[in-house]
Design a protein around this motif. Structure first.
Motif, mmCIF file in Angstrom:
data_model
loop_
_atom_site.group_PDB
_atom_site.id
_atom_site.type_symbol
_atom_site.label_atom_id
_atom_site.label_comp_id
_atom_site.label_asym_id
_atom_site.label_seq_id
_atom_site.Cartn_x
_atom_site.Cartn_y
_atom_site.Cartn_z
ATOM 1 N N THR A 49 -12.790 16.204 14.703
ATOM 2 C CA THR A 49 -14.075 15.067 14.379
ATOM 3 C C THR A 49 -15.194 14.925 15.028
ATOM 4 O O THR A 49 -16.189 14.335 14.505
ATOM 5 N N GLN A 50 -14.940 14.752 16.090
ATOM 6 C CA GLN A 50 -15.775 15.095 16.953
ATOM 7 C C GLN A 50 -17.645 15.807 16.764
ATOM 8 O O GLN A 50 -18.639 15.099 16.978
ATOM 9 N N GLY A 82 -10.167 9.746 14.865
ATOM 10 C CA GLY A 82 -11.489 10.122 14.015
ATOM 11 C C GLY A 82 -10.258 10.506 12.558
ATOM 12 O O GLY A 82 -11.682 11.331 12.023
#
Length: 241
Positions: free
Chosen positions: A31-32, A80
């Motif tokens: 997600t990052q 996330g």
């Protein structure tokens, strides 16, 4: 990033905390990097994996489920991801055709590029192999016959299993190490969200360090401090080596 271009990761566990210990770092790194992630739990682990909660006088199944849902949502948010539980019960986890259909619907809707779940063997946990079987079947039905099918399908996904608690006894041989150094604190936050299983935090922190050591040896990259291990079930396709 549009839905058509973002990488989508689907992690499916037998119990609501399984994703935290085994793949929270992968999810956070994914997600990052701009990808989308969903976590699906087949059960809350309310009977077999919530021992701390059952020490409370007057505890009930429904209250344990509520607590476990809240914990898992918090843990998923820390890395996330979205969290969904199918609430199929645990110890034993039993699945039927309708549960496969529910997973197929999720996979068709999300169209994941990567699916991650448990290995197909676990001599200490009766629910983990069941989860593998139902995920494998749903994934195959989602991709159909690939060439052409008379029902809705999604493109075939990569298929991996995450590291079990005792890998040597589960036939687990790592084929992928994911560097989670940059997101390790997010994994720690996710682990701390699972208050019903505090005893696993130290073990999986140590495991991340061990796999980080292995990843450094494989890659020669001295900056890798923590890693998670996965095993491919289906080969990936690349343009070159």
């Amino acid at each position: 990033m549009s839905r058509m271009t973002e990488r989508r990761l689907l992690v499916i566990g037998a119990h609501s905390a399984d994703f935290v210990w085994r793949s929270a770092g992968l999810i956070a790194a994914h997600t990052q990097a701009g990808g989308a992630a969903r976590v699906v739990s087949l059960s809350y682990g309310e009977r077999g994996e919530s021992g701390e909660l059952w020490k409370e006088p007057g505890q009930t199944i429904e209250n344990v489920k509520r607590i476990r849902h809240r914990e898992a949502e918090k843990a998923a948010a820390a890395v996330g991801a979205d969290f969904t539980c199918l609430d199929l019960g645990d110890y034993p986890l039993r699945t039927g055709p309708e549960d496969v259909d529910r997973l197929v619907e999720i996979m068709l809707d999300f169209a994941p590029h990567v699916v991650v779940t448990h290995p197909d063997k676990d001599p200490f946990n009766p629910d983990h192999p069941v989860a593998h079987q139902v995920v494998q079947q749903a994934r195959l039905l989602t991709s159909g016959a690939v060439v052409q099918s008379g029902f809705a399908t999604a493109p075939p996904s990569e298929f991996l299993v995450f590291e079990p608690h005792q890998p040597e006894l589960c036939g687990f041989v790592p084929s992928v190490f994911v560097d989670i150094t940059a997101v390790f604190e997010q994994k720690v936050t996710a682990m701390h969200a699972m208050a019903a299983q505090t005893y696993l935090r130290e073990y999986y922190s140590q495991r991340a360090e061990h796999r980080g050591n292995h990843a450094r040896k494989v890659s020669g990259d001295s900056t890798v401090r923590q890693a998670e291990a996965f095993m491919r079930i289906v080969p990936n396709v690349v343009e070159g080596l």
